[in-house]
Design a protein around this motif. Structure first.
Motif, PDB file in Angstrom:
ATOM      1  N   LYS A 227     -67.129   8.285  58.828  1.00 54.93           N
ATOM      2  CA  LYS A 227     -67.306   8.483  57.370  1.00 54.93           C
ATOM      3  C   LYS A 227     -66.195   7.820  56.503  1.00 54.93           C
ATOM      4  CE  LYS A 227     -70.516  12.201  57.449  1.00 54.93           C
ATOM      5  NZ  LYS A 227     -70.777  13.785  56.885  1.00 54.93           N
ATOM      6  N   THR A 228     -65.128   7.730  57.157  1.00 61.13           N
ATOM      7  CA  THR A 228     -63.780   7.444  56.414  1.00 61.13           C
ATOM      8  C   THR A 228     -63.627   5.803  56.471  1.00 61.13           C
ATOM      9  OG1 THR A 228     -62.460   9.377  57.189  1.00 61.13           O
ATOM     10  CG2 THR A 228     -61.304   7.374  56.303  1.00 61.13           C
ATOM     11  N   GLY A 229     -64.134   5.169  57.591  1.00 61.03           N
ATOM     12  CA  GLY A 229     -64.133   3.878  57.857  1.00 61.03           C
ATOM     13  C   GLY A 229     -65.278   3.287  56.943  1.00 61.03           C
ATOM     14  N   PHE A 230     -66.412   4.009  57.175  1.00 62.95           N
ATOM     15  CA  PHE A 230     -67.520   3.267  56.403  1.00 62.95           C
ATOM     16  C   PHE A 230     -67.285   3.667  54.735  1.00 62.95           C
ATOM     17  CE2 PHE A 230     -71.516   3.873  54.125  1.00 62.95           C
ATOM     18  CZ  PHE A 230     -72.080   2.503  54.378  1.00 62.95           C
ATOM     19  N   THR A 231     -66.615   4.713  54.448  1.00 66.87           N
ATOM     20  CA  THR A 231     -66.456   4.709  52.756  1.00 66.87           C
ATOM     21  C   THR A 231     -65.568   3.561  52.199  1.00 66.87           C
ATOM     22  OG1 THR A 231     -66.396   7.131  52.972  1.00 66.87           O
ATOM     23  CG2 THR A 231     -65.269   6.004  51.298  1.00 66.87           C
ATOM     24  N   TYR A 232     -64.605   3.095  53.037  1.00 68.42           N
ATOM     25  CA  TYR A 232     -63.905   1.909  52.524  1.00 68.42           C
ATOM     26  C   TYR A 232     -64.751   0.656  52.616  1.00 68.42           C
ATOM     27  CZ  TYR A 232     -59.535   4.451  54.146  1.00 68.42           C
ATOM     28  OH  TYR A 232     -58.614   5.162  54.165  1.00 68.42           O
ATOM     29  N   CYS A 233     -65.573   0.548  53.551  1.00 72.15           N
ATOM     30  CA  CYS A 233     -66.647  -0.650  53.269  1.00 72.15           C
ATOM     31  C   CYS A 233     -67.414  -0.378  52.068  1.00 72.15           C
ATOM     32  CB  CYS A 233     -67.258  -0.588  54.737  1.00 72.15           C
ATOM     33  SG  CYS A 233     -68.786  -1.818  54.631  1.00 72.15           S
ATOM     34  N   TRP A 234     -68.027   0.697  51.962  1.00 71.76           N
ATOM     35  CA  TRP A 234     -68.786   1.022  50.736  1.00 71.76           C
ATOM     36  C   TRP A 234     -68.268   0.657  49.589  1.00 71.76           C
ATOM     37  CZ3 TRP A 234     -73.767   0.272  51.107  1.00 71.76           C
ATOM     38  CH2 TRP A 234     -74.741   0.743  50.348  1.00 71.76           C
ATOM     39  N   ASN A 235     -66.977   1.090  49.446  1.00 68.75           N
ATOM     40  CA  ASN A 235     -66.324   1.066  47.977  1.00 68.75           C
ATOM     41  C   ASN A 235     -65.991  -0.598  47.746  1.00 68.75           C
ATOM     42  OD1 ASN A 235     -66.485   3.750  47.687  1.00 68.75           O
ATOM     43  ND2 ASN A 235     -64.201   4.118  48.613  1.00 68.75           N
ATOM     44  N   GLN A 236     -65.659  -1.226  48.787  1.00 69.58           N
ATOM     45  CA  GLN A 236     -65.488  -2.832  48.691  1.00 69.58           C
ATOM     46  C   GLN A 236     -66.766  -3.156  48.063  1.00 69.58           C
ATOM     47  OE1 GLN A 236     -62.921  -4.364  48.298  1.00 69.58           O
ATOM     48  NE2 GLN A 236     -61.228  -3.044  49.228  1.00 69.58           N
ATOM     49  N   LEU A 237     -67.971  -2.939  48.884  1.00 69.18           N
ATOM     50  CA  LEU A 237     -69.350  -3.472  48.513  1.00 69.18           C
ATOM     51  C   LEU A 237     -69.653  -3.204  46.997  1.00 69.18           C
ATOM     52  CD1 LEU A 237     -71.408  -2.788  51.786  1.00 69.18           C
ATOM     53  CD2 LEU A 237     -71.076  -5.058  50.557  1.00 69.18           C
TER      54      LEU A 237
END
Length: 278
Positions: A227-237
């Protein structure tokens, strides 16, 4: 090429040219042979892409993903509180065991394709056609496409709405993943203000995919919660969408967005249902 030209014909022609122009067959003209082999390999790659793009042999991954997104939306409209009402447990009650068994069978093929793809660093599009990597890239593409063809046939095992819902999530994720694997470097949007954020977004997306599909390829010292790694990705999107509104209509950006969205939903469904797709 003629319309009736097949992959077998292409491979025969390729082998004849390799036999004629390979450096081992031209010891006195090594530099010339290397240049010729580079041209032959590029031409072979182009011809393979052309044959794969024929309508009779091509799966429209984008269309399949859209279809399953629509099915998912219909299910949510009919069952807005489905997961809240269901009391899921670790015994997978309510989920057809035959469907689950076949999902696990096809997921092994997806994992195998992912092992090849990430082991050779093929997420780096600039090196996909260097040396042995071009053969491994084609091998991983075939594996992804074959596994997706098998996945599309699993609908016959669905017995209820939950089966259909989870299968749609699975199909949508694997379809978006296969679309992503097909992307070429020239297709990625470029802009001085865009590049750094795009690269950061993709790096975190790749980390999430590796952590999900081939976790052993990530060093234990670099492990973080998905969830932490994905949150970074989603915030950039989200930042890219707000900062560059034109990306809303960009097909490549939509592939990244849909892959990230389907990834988060399939991971969430695994937690809610107590199951594991991969």
């Amino acid at each position: 090429m003629k319309d009736e030209f097949s992959k077998e014909d292409l491979q025969k022609s390729y082998k004849l040219l390799v036999k004629k122009y390979h450096p081992d067959s031209n010891p006195k003209n090594q530099d010339w042979s290397h240049k010729k082999m580079t041209e032959i390999n590029l031409a072979y790659e182009t011809c393979c892409n052309f044959l794969n793009a024929k309508k009779d042999n091509k799966i429209d991954f984008k269309e399949e993903s859209v279809k399953n997104q629509e099915k998912e939306n219909v299910f949510k409209q009919k069952n807005p509180n489905h997961f809240e009402k269901q009391n899921f447990n670790r015994n997978n009650q309510g989920f057809n065991p035959i469907l689950y068994k076949n999902i696990k069978r096809t997921s092994l093929k997806v994992v195998h394709a992912s092992e090849i793809f990430f082991e050779y660093g093929l997420e780096n599009r600039k090196i996909r056609y260097e040396g042995v990597r071009r053969f491994r890239y084609r091998e991983s593409l075939r594996s992804y496409e074959d596994s997706f063809s098998d996945i599309l046939e699993l609908e016959q095992f669905c017995q209820n709405d939950l089966d259909q819902f989870l299968l749609n999530l699975y199909i949508r994720f694997t379809g978006n993943l296969t679309q992503y694997i097909h992307l070429k470097d020239a297709m990625i949007p470029r802009h001085p203000l865009l590049n750094r954020h795009w690269q950061s977004m993709e790096d975190h997306l790749i980390y999430s995919l590796k952590d999900y599909l081939v976790p052993y390829q990530i060093s234990s010292f670099k492990k973080i919660h998905w969830k932490t790694g994905f949150t970074y990705c989603w915030n950039q999107l989200k930042y890219l969408r707000q900062r560059f509104p034109r990306l809303e209509n960009d097909d490549v950006f939509l592939i990244f967005h849909n892959l990230a969205d389907s990834y988060s939903k399939i991971r969430k469904a695994e937690e809610d249902c107590g199951i594991s797709f991969f």
